[in-house]
Design an enzyme around this catalytic site. Structure first.
Site, short mmCIF file in Angstrom:
data_model
loop_
_atom_site.label_atom_id
_atom_site.label_comp_id
_atom_site.label_asym_id
_atom_site.label_seq_id
_atom_site.Cartn_x
_atom_site.Cartn_y
_atom_site.Cartn_z
CB CYS A 1 -1.00 -0.04 1.16
SG CYS A 1 -2.35 1.17 0.99
CG HIS B 1 -4.36 -3.18 2.72
ND1 HIS B 1 -3.41 -2.78 3.62
CD2 HIS B 1 -4.92 -2.04 2.23
CE1 HIS B 1 -3.39 -1.46 3.70
NE2 HIS B 1 -4.30 -0.99 2.86
CD GLU C 1 -2.65 -6.00 5.24
OE1 GLU C 1 -2.86 -4.80 5.52
OE2 GLU C 1 -2.04 -6.36 4.21
#
Length: 206
Positions: free
Chosen positions: A82, A185, A187
């Site tokens: 990011c 992202h 995650e």
């Protein structure tokens, strides 16, 4: 034995969720805010959330920025997530303009407020920030995005995947040699994100 991965604590990101995802794909991970430890690391992940500003200026001009440049120039695997990916480029228009690390050529630009999309006979105004799931090409997988600025890469060969939002197509993942980056992202991207991180780790061991 797998080499230990270093997760950079620069004060810019949610380290806990990134660490959990990396552990889930089999990484031995250390978190550090010590530039000396980053400089000697053999695999580095640099996550970031938020905006360009004073904090990113301090990183770019300080010891942590120099440490990350050393890792990249040495040829060790490096992943920016990011804002961490955006900072690999020359700079951003944000808040009057701020410099990036200058590893790759290109600028971060803001999505225009007036973007729309056609839905049948209707035209819908798109929200800024670009938030939610979107497709990357050419892989066809979907990842989770949260950003108001996007990378306008100067060299198309650096763009591994691209994504379209409204009428703008931007770099959603980049790669040059040992340098990787993703605007999404991983995650927060469930199984797609774990596959991406696993592929980065596998590539780093070659």
């Amino acid at each position: 034995m797998a080499r230990e991965l270093t997760l950079v604590d620069s004060g810019l990101g949610n380290l806990a969720s990134v660490e959990r995802a990396l552990i889930q794909v089999g990484s031995a991970t250390q978190i550090t805010d010590d530039p000396d430890k980053v400089a000697t690391s053999r695999i580095v992940v640099f996550p970031g959330q938020g905006t360009f500003g004073k904090q990113t200026d301090n990183i770019v001009s300080g010891a942590m920025g120099e440490a990350m440049r050393m890792v990249i120039q040495r040829g060790d695997p490096f992943l920016g997530i990011c804002l961490g990916m955006q900072m690999l480029f020359e700079g951003s228009e944000e808040a009057g303009g701020h410099k990036g690390l200058g590893i790759l050529k290109g600028q971060c630009r803001r999505f225009p407020e007036s973007m729309t999309t056609a839905e049948g006979d209707r035209v819908r105004k798109l929200k800024i920030p670009h938030m939610g799931w979107n497709e990357v090409q050419p892989s066809g997988e979907h990842y989770y995005f949260v950003h108001s600025y996007y990378v306008d890469a100067a060299e198309s060969s650096d763009v591994m995947w691209s994504t379209t939002y409204g009428d703008i197509t931007f770099a959603s993942a980049i790669r040059r040699d040992n340098i990787y980056g993703c605007q999404f992202h991983p995650e927060k991207s469930q199984q797609s994100g774990l596959r991406f991180l696993r592929a980065f780790l596998l590539g780093s061991r070659q």
